[in-house]
Motif scaffolding. Structure first.
Motif, PDB file in Angstrom:
ATOM      1  N   SER A  92       0.822  -1.209   0.000  1.00 44.75           N
ATOM      2  CA  SER A  92       0.000   0.000   0.000  1.00 44.75           C
ATOM      3  C   SER A  92       0.859   1.263   0.000  1.00 44.75           C
ATOM      4  CB  SER A  92      -0.933  -0.003   1.221  1.00 44.75           C
ATOM      5  OG  SER A  92      -1.674   1.188   1.285  1.00 44.75           O
ATOM      6  N   GLU A  93       1.889   1.273   0.853  1.00 41.33           N
ATOM      7  CA  GLU A  93       2.753   2.454   0.961  1.00 41.33           C
ATOM      8  C   GLU A  93       3.483   2.732  -0.352  1.00 41.33           C
ATOM      9  OE1 GLU A  93       6.779   3.817   3.420  1.00 41.33           O
ATOM     10  OE2 GLU A  93       5.592   2.097   4.095  1.00 41.33           O
ATOM     11  N   GLY A 149      -6.078  -2.485  -3.637  1.00 43.17           N
ATOM     12  CA  GLY A 149      -6.615  -1.495  -2.708  1.00 43.17           C
ATOM     13  C   GLY A 149      -7.014  -2.051  -1.363  1.00 43.17           C
ATOM     14  N   GLU A 175       2.021   6.565  -7.251  1.00 42.74           N
ATOM     15  CA  GLU A 175       0.990   7.423  -7.852  1.00 42.74           C
ATOM     16  C   GLU A 175       1.462   8.856  -8.058  1.00 42.74           C
ATOM     17  OE1 GLU A 175      -2.257   6.978  -5.166  1.00 42.74           O
ATOM     18  OE2 GLU A 175      -3.205   5.360  -6.341  1.00 42.74           O
ATOM     19  N   THR A 176       2.455   9.292  -7.298  1.00 41.17           N
ATOM     20  CA  THR A 176       2.917  10.682  -7.371  1.00 41.17           C
ATOM     21  C   THR A 176       3.961  10.899  -8.470  1.00 41.17           C
ATOM     22  OG1 THR A 176       4.691  10.318  -5.746  1.00 41.17           O
ATOM     23  CG2 THR A 176       2.514  10.884  -4.890  1.00 41.17           C
ATOM     24  N   GLN A 186       1.104   4.122  -3.056  1.00 42.25           N
ATOM     25  CA  GLN A 186       0.805   5.545  -2.874  1.00 42.25           C
ATOM     26  C   GLN A 186       1.953   6.426  -3.367  1.00 42.25           C
ATOM     27  OE1 GLN A 186      -0.236   6.094   1.245  1.00 42.25           O
ATOM     28  NE2 GLN A 186      -1.991   4.711   1.137  1.00 42.25           N
ATOM     29  N   GLU A 187       3.183   5.996  -3.134  1.00 43.98           N
ATOM     30  CA  GLU A 187       4.336   6.764  -3.609  1.00 43.98           C
ATOM     31  C   GLU A 187       4.419   6.716  -5.132  1.00 43.98           C
ATOM     32  OE1 GLU A 187       7.802   5.296  -1.691  1.00 43.98           O
ATOM     33  OE2 GLU A 187       7.189   5.922   0.332  1.00 43.98           O
TER      34      GLU A 187
END
Length: 295
Positions: free
Chosen positions: A135-136, A154, A142-143, A139-140
């Motif tokens: 998950s972590e 998810g 996606e940026t 999220q990184e």
């Protein structure tokens, strides 16, 4: 301790086992039933843990590359993904490869989307060092630039990791509880056999025998009872596991999941159960005889 003394203790233990046949049978049965539960639960838990690990390891992050990205942009994105913390590996899957995979899974109807009509993205498949970090890392990812979408399951994947953690913790607690239960049952069963021989112990104390001279035959007797009792569940569990392994593996054929192979799993489980049987048999004797040495 002299060899002659050791021999005397072993012979005395064997005589006691034979002389107290019914009590010995009760103690061996208590060991067998308890270790059958312990061994069965360990076998199930370890295999559940293996399948859960396979499921976790099958969870990966799929980073879809923006359609506007050039080859240099893809290379830079890959380098950025590989530079993220907790990333183990990054593999590239082209749009054509993704389409071929879809065609292979869902049929030739998707073959219409070939060449310039291919609607799929180039994909980077990212694997993390541990499943819990998925998950972590997602999220990184996606940026980063030229990332169209990130997919890793998810909330479903997060829920999977939470459930597997609970299964492992609860399983460990149950195994520890069963082992303590085994010690309690065996100690009480052996206490009955020792109680029936309390007069013999008192006489030995009165003629000057040391506590350890009296204790050793009972400790050896407890260890032998634990050993004999553990042989029964060892045989049952080994037979059932060997019989069920091929059947269950056939059911899992075509998946990424598998059971623990009998070798070396059964060898380690047999050694563990034999060791537990001997230790808790001796411990049960030690706990039971202590009060009878106070004359």
């Amino acid at each position: 301790m002299k060899f002659r003394t050791i021999k005397r203790h072993i012979v005395e233990s064997l005589r006691s086992i034979v002389r107290n046949g019914w009590m010995t049978l009760a103690a061996v049965s208590a060991v067998a039933v308890t270790l059958l539960l312990v061994g069965s639960f360990i076998a199930m838990l370890m295999n559940v843990n293996k399948i859960v690990s396979d499921i976790e390891n099958d969870v990966s992050i799929r980073v879809h590359v923006d359609l506007a990205a050039e080859e240099a942009d893809r290379d830079n994105l890959r380098a950025s993904l590989e530079g993220l913390n907790n990333v183990e590996s990054v593999e590239f899957s082209s749009r054509d490869t993704e389409l071929n995979n879809v065609i292979g899974s869902y049929g030739d109807a998707f073959g219409l989307f070939d060449g310039d009509n291919n609607p799929l993205y180039d994909v980077f498949v990212v694997n993390t060092n541990t499943p819990e970090q998925t998950s972590e890392v997602a999220q990184e990812a996606e940026t980063l630039d030229y990332v169209a979408d990130v997919n890793y399951g998810g909330s479903d994947a997060d829920r999977l990791f939470e459930v597997t953690s609970v299964v492992r913790n609860v399983g460990a607690i149950v195994i520890i509880a069963l082992i303590f239960t085994a010690v309690f049952l065996i100690a009480n069963t052996i206490r009955i056999t020792i109680f029936s021989r309390r007069t013999e112990i008192e006489i030995m104390k009165l003629v000057g025998a040391s506590n350890w001279f009296i204790r050793w035959p009972f400790l050896i007797e407890g260890a032998l009872i634990g050993l004999f009792g553990s042989l029964i569940p060892v045989g049952i569990i080994s037979y059932v596991y060997l019989q069920g392994y091929d059947t269950l593996m056939n059911a899992l054929q075509g998946t990424y999941y598998s059971l623990l192979e009998p070798n070396p799993f059964l060898i380690l489980l047999v050694a563990l159960l034999l060791g537990i049987g001997i230790i808790i048999g001796s411990l049960g004797s030690a706990l039971s005889i202590r009060k009878f040495l106070k004359v």
